[in-house]
Design a protein around this motif. Structure first.
Motif, PDB file in Angstrom:
ATOM      1  N   ILE A 205       0.830  -1.206   0.000  1.00  0.00           N
ATOM      2  CA  ILE A 205       0.000   0.000   0.000  1.00  0.00           C
ATOM      3  C   ILE A 205       0.869   1.262   0.000  1.00  0.00           C
ATOM      4  CG2 ILE A 205      -2.002  -1.087   1.092  1.00  0.00           C
ATOM      5  CD1 ILE A 205      -1.090   0.268   3.741  1.00  0.00           C
ATOM      6  N   HIS A 206       0.235   2.373  -0.352  1.00  0.00           N
ATOM      7  CA  HIS A 206       0.910   3.675  -0.367  1.00  0.00           C
ATOM      8  C   HIS A 206       0.760   4.315   1.024  1.00  0.00           C
ATOM      9  CE1 HIS A 206       1.457   3.415  -4.683  1.00  0.00           C
ATOM     10  NE2 HIS A 206       0.203   3.017  -4.768  1.00  0.00           N
ATOM     11  N   ILE A 207       1.861   4.482   1.706  1.00  0.00           N
ATOM     12  CA  ILE A 207       1.860   4.980   3.084  1.00  0.00           C
ATOM     13  C   ILE A 207       1.290   6.400   3.166  1.00  0.00           C
ATOM     14  CG2 ILE A 207       3.318   5.572   5.069  1.00  0.00           C
ATOM     15  CD1 ILE A 207       2.874   2.512   4.595  1.00  0.00           C
ATOM     16  N   ASP A 208       1.572   7.248   2.175  1.00  0.00           N
ATOM     17  CA  ASP A 208       1.034   8.615   2.202  1.00  0.00           C
ATOM     18  C   ASP A 208      -0.496   8.604   2.150  1.00  0.00           C
ATOM     19  OD1 ASP A 208       3.548   9.697   2.436  1.00  0.00           O
ATOM     20  OD2 ASP A 208       3.745  10.180   0.302  1.00  0.00           O
ATOM     21  N   VAL A 209      -1.067   7.682   1.377  1.00  0.00           N
ATOM     22  CA  VAL A 209      -2.525   7.562   1.295  1.00  0.00           C
ATOM     23  C   VAL A 209      -3.069   7.038   2.623  1.00  0.00           C
ATOM     24  CG1 VAL A 209      -4.452   6.465   0.083  1.00  0.00           C
ATOM     25  CG2 VAL A 209      -2.448   7.234  -1.213  1.00  0.00           C
ATOM     26  N   LEU A 210      -2.367   6.082   3.215  1.00  0.00           N
ATOM     27  CA  LEU A 210      -2.763   5.566   4.529  1.00  0.00           C
ATOM     28  C   LEU A 210      -2.792   6.702   5.551  1.00  0.00           C
ATOM     29  CD1 LEU A 210      -3.401   3.249   6.504  1.00  0.00           C
ATOM     30  CD2 LEU A 210      -0.925   2.937   6.776  1.00  0.00           C
ATOM     31  N   LYS A 211      -1.787   7.558   5.545  1.00  0.00           N
ATOM     32  CA  LYS A 211      -1.742   8.694   6.471  1.00  0.00           C
ATOM     33  C   LYS A 211      -2.921   9.632   6.256  1.00  0.00           C
ATOM     34  CE  LYS A 211       3.277   8.901   7.151  1.00  0.00           C
ATOM     35  NZ  LYS A 211       4.487   9.692   6.848  1.00  0.00           N
ATOM     36  N   GLU A 212      -3.286   9.862   4.990  1.00  0.00           N
ATOM     37  CA  GLU A 212      -4.456  10.706   4.702  1.00  0.00           C
ATOM     38  C   GLU A 212      -5.728  10.073   5.264  1.00  0.00           C
ATOM     39  OE1 GLU A 212      -5.194  12.802   0.924  1.00  0.00           O
ATOM     40  OE2 GLU A 212      -3.260  11.965   0.282  1.00  0.00           O
ATOM     41  N   MET A 213      -5.837   8.752   5.117  1.00  0.00           N
ATOM     42  CA  MET A 213      -7.021   8.056   5.644  1.00  0.00           C
ATOM     43  C   MET A 213      -7.072   8.178   7.163  1.00  0.00           C
ATOM     44  SD  MET A 213      -7.676   4.721   3.356  1.00  0.00           S
ATOM     45  CE  MET A 213      -9.405   4.755   3.810  1.00  0.00           C
ATOM     46  N   ILE A 214      -5.925   8.012   7.812  1.00  0.00           N
ATOM     47  CA  ILE A 214      -5.849   8.127   9.271  1.00  0.00           C
ATOM     48  C   ILE A 214      -6.307   9.516   9.711  1.00  0.00           C
ATOM     49  CG2 ILE A 214      -4.233   8.264  11.223  1.00  0.00           C
ATOM     50  CD1 ILE A 214      -2.620   5.992   9.781  1.00  0.00           C
ATOM     51  N   SER A 215      -5.765  10.549   9.073  1.00  0.00           N
ATOM     52  CA  SER A 215      -6.131  11.929   9.432  1.00  0.00           C
ATOM     53  C   SER A 215      -7.617  12.174   9.208  1.00  0.00           C
ATOM     54  CB  SER A 215      -5.325  12.928   8.598  1.00  0.00           C
ATOM     55  OG  SER A 215      -3.953  12.822   8.903  1.00  0.00           O
ATOM     56  N   GLY A 216      -8.136  11.714   8.070  1.00  0.00           N
ATOM     57  CA  GLY A 216      -9.547  11.909   7.759  1.00  0.00           C
ATOM     58  C   GLY A 216     -10.461  11.221   8.751  1.00  0.00           C
ATOM     59  N   THR A 217     -10.091  10.012   9.154  1.00  0.00           N
ATOM     60  CA  THR A 217     -10.896   9.268  10.119  1.00  0.00           C
ATOM     61  C   THR A 217     -10.889   9.959  11.476  1.00  0.00           C
ATOM     62  OG1 THR A 217     -10.719   7.139   9.020  1.00  0.00           O
ATOM     63  CG2 THR A 217     -11.011   7.084  11.409  1.00  0.00           C
ATOM     64  N   ILE A 218      -9.724  10.386  11.933  1.00  0.00           N
ATOM     65  CA  ILE A 218      -9.639  11.071  13.232  1.00  0.00           C
ATOM     66  C   ILE A 218     -10.460  12.358  13.208  1.00  0.00           C
ATOM     67  CG2 ILE A 218      -8.081  12.307  14.804  1.00  0.00           C
ATOM     68  CD1 ILE A 218      -5.994  10.099  14.200  1.00  0.00           C
ATOM     69  N   ASP A 219     -10.304  13.163  12.152  1.00  0.00           N
ATOM     70  CA  ASP A 219     -11.067  14.410  12.054  1.00  0.00           C
ATOM     71  C   ASP A 219     -12.569  14.135  12.040  1.00  0.00           C
ATOM     72  OD1 ASP A 219      -8.648  15.736  11.932  1.00  0.00           O
ATOM     73  OD2 ASP A 219      -8.753  16.137   9.774  1.00  0.00           O
ATOM     74  N   PHE A 220     -12.983  13.136  11.262  1.00  0.00           N
ATOM     75  CA  PHE A 220     -14.394  12.776  11.130  1.00  0.00           C
ATOM     76  C   PHE A 220     -14.977  12.312  12.472  1.00  0.00           C
ATOM     77  CE2 PHE A 220     -17.558   9.407  10.226  1.00  0.00           C
ATOM     78  CZ  PHE A 220     -18.502  10.146   9.528  1.00  0.00           C
ATOM     79  N   LEU A 221     -14.271  11.410  13.151  1.00  0.00           N
ATOM     80  CA  LEU A 221     -14.782  10.869  14.415  1.00  0.00           C
ATOM     81  C   LEU A 221     -14.790  11.912  15.527  1.00  0.00           C
ATOM     82  CD1 LEU A 221     -13.173   7.311  14.330  1.00  0.00           C
ATOM     83  CD2 LEU A 221     -15.579   7.904  13.956  1.00  0.00           C
ATOM     84  N   GLU A 222     -13.764  12.758  15.574  1.00  0.00           N
ATOM     85  CA  GLU A 222     -13.728  13.789  16.605  1.00  0.00           C
ATOM     86  C   GLU A 222     -14.807  14.839  16.354  1.00  0.00           C
ATOM     87  OE1 GLU A 222      -9.216  13.500  18.367  1.00  0.00           O
ATOM     88  OE2 GLU A 222      -9.603  15.050  16.873  1.00  0.00           O
ATOM     89  N   ALA A 223     -15.103  15.129  15.077  1.00  0.00           N
ATOM     90  CA  ALA A 223     -16.170  16.081  14.763  1.00  0.00           C
ATOM     91  C   ALA A 223     -17.524  15.480  15.127  1.00  0.00           C
ATOM     92  CB  ALA A 223     -16.135  16.446  13.282  1.00  0.00           C
ATOM     93  N   LYS A 224     -17.707  14.189  14.897  1.00  0.00           N
ATOM     94  CA  LYS A 224     -18.985  13.538  15.160  1.00  0.00           C
ATOM     95  C   LYS A 224     -19.217  13.280  16.649  1.00  0.00           C
ATOM     96  CE  LYS A 224     -21.782   9.556  13.903  1.00  0.00           C
ATOM     97  NZ  LYS A 224     -21.993   8.461  12.968  1.00  0.00           N
ATOM     98  N   TRP A 225     -18.192  12.789  17.351  1.00  0.00           N
ATOM     99  CA  TRP A 225     -18.359  12.336  18.733  1.00  0.00           C
ATOM    100  C   TRP A 225     -17.691  13.230  19.763  1.00  0.00           C
ATOM    101  CZ3 TRP A 225     -22.045   8.939  18.933  1.00  0.00           C
ATOM    102  CH2 TRP A 225     -22.257   8.073  17.862  1.00  0.00           C
ATOM    103  N   GLY A 226     -16.912  14.215  19.329  1.00  0.00           N
ATOM    104  CA  GLY A 226     -16.198  15.089  20.271  1.00  0.00           C
ATOM    105  C   GLY A 226     -14.805  14.575  20.543  1.00  0.00           C
ATOM    106  N   LYS A 227     -13.956  15.484  20.910  1.00  0.00           N
ATOM    107  CA  LYS A 227     -12.566  15.132  21.211  1.00  0.00           C
ATOM    108  C   LYS A 227     -12.442  14.738  22.666  1.00  0.00           C
ATOM    109  CE  LYS A 227      -8.082  16.795  19.846  1.00  0.00           C
ATOM    110  NZ  LYS A 227      -7.361  17.723  19.034  1.00  0.00           N
TER     111      LYS A 227
END
Length: 141
Positions: free
Chosen positions: A118-140
């Protein structure tokens, strides 16, 4: 209903040493550990007997009375494949999946034979997107 997968105090490093079935899985496990810790800023914690998680959020199911805590992102160096818990359905993630590389998809889990598939840079983007999405939805936390 009690959630079985909760945060524990077990050693993440000991888990990878004992659980990773092959030298490749062990190497990839330690590589993911380093990558996710650096990229998320969260220390790794064991969740249940076999998931390494980073950060956490508290959720309440819309369909049932279930609620609990869960890691923002994580992985497990399982025998058949590395299980990556980095997909949340956040905006843009379907496009990122197309760029990720060689993997199969479970129900919210990405299975990778080895990190070099896999492409590690794409994995990092997915990680960032998931964290931002979950923290926006459920709170930090």
């Amino acid at each position: 209903m009690t959630i079985k997968t909760t945060q524990t105090q077990h050693s993440v490093e000991d888990f990878i040493e004992a659980f990773a079935a092959t030298p490749q899985k062990k190497q990839d496990g330690f590589e993911l550990l380093k990558l996710m810790k650096a990229h998320t800023g969260y220390d790794p914690k064991m969740w249940g007997p076999s998931i390494i998680g980073f950060g956490s959020y508290h959720y309440k199911s819309e369909r049932s009375r279930q609620e609990g805590d869960w890691p923002l992102v994580g992985f497990s160096p399982r025998k058949a494949a590395l299980s990556l818990y980095v997909y949340s359905g956040a905006p843009g993630q379907e496009e990122l999946l197309k760029q990720l590389g060689k993997f199969t998809m479970g129900k919210g889990c990405i299975y990778v034979k080895k990190l070099t598939d896999i492409h590690i840079d794409v994995l990092k983007e997915m990680i960032s997107g998931t964290i931002d999405f979950l923290e926006a939805k459920w709170g930090k936390q």
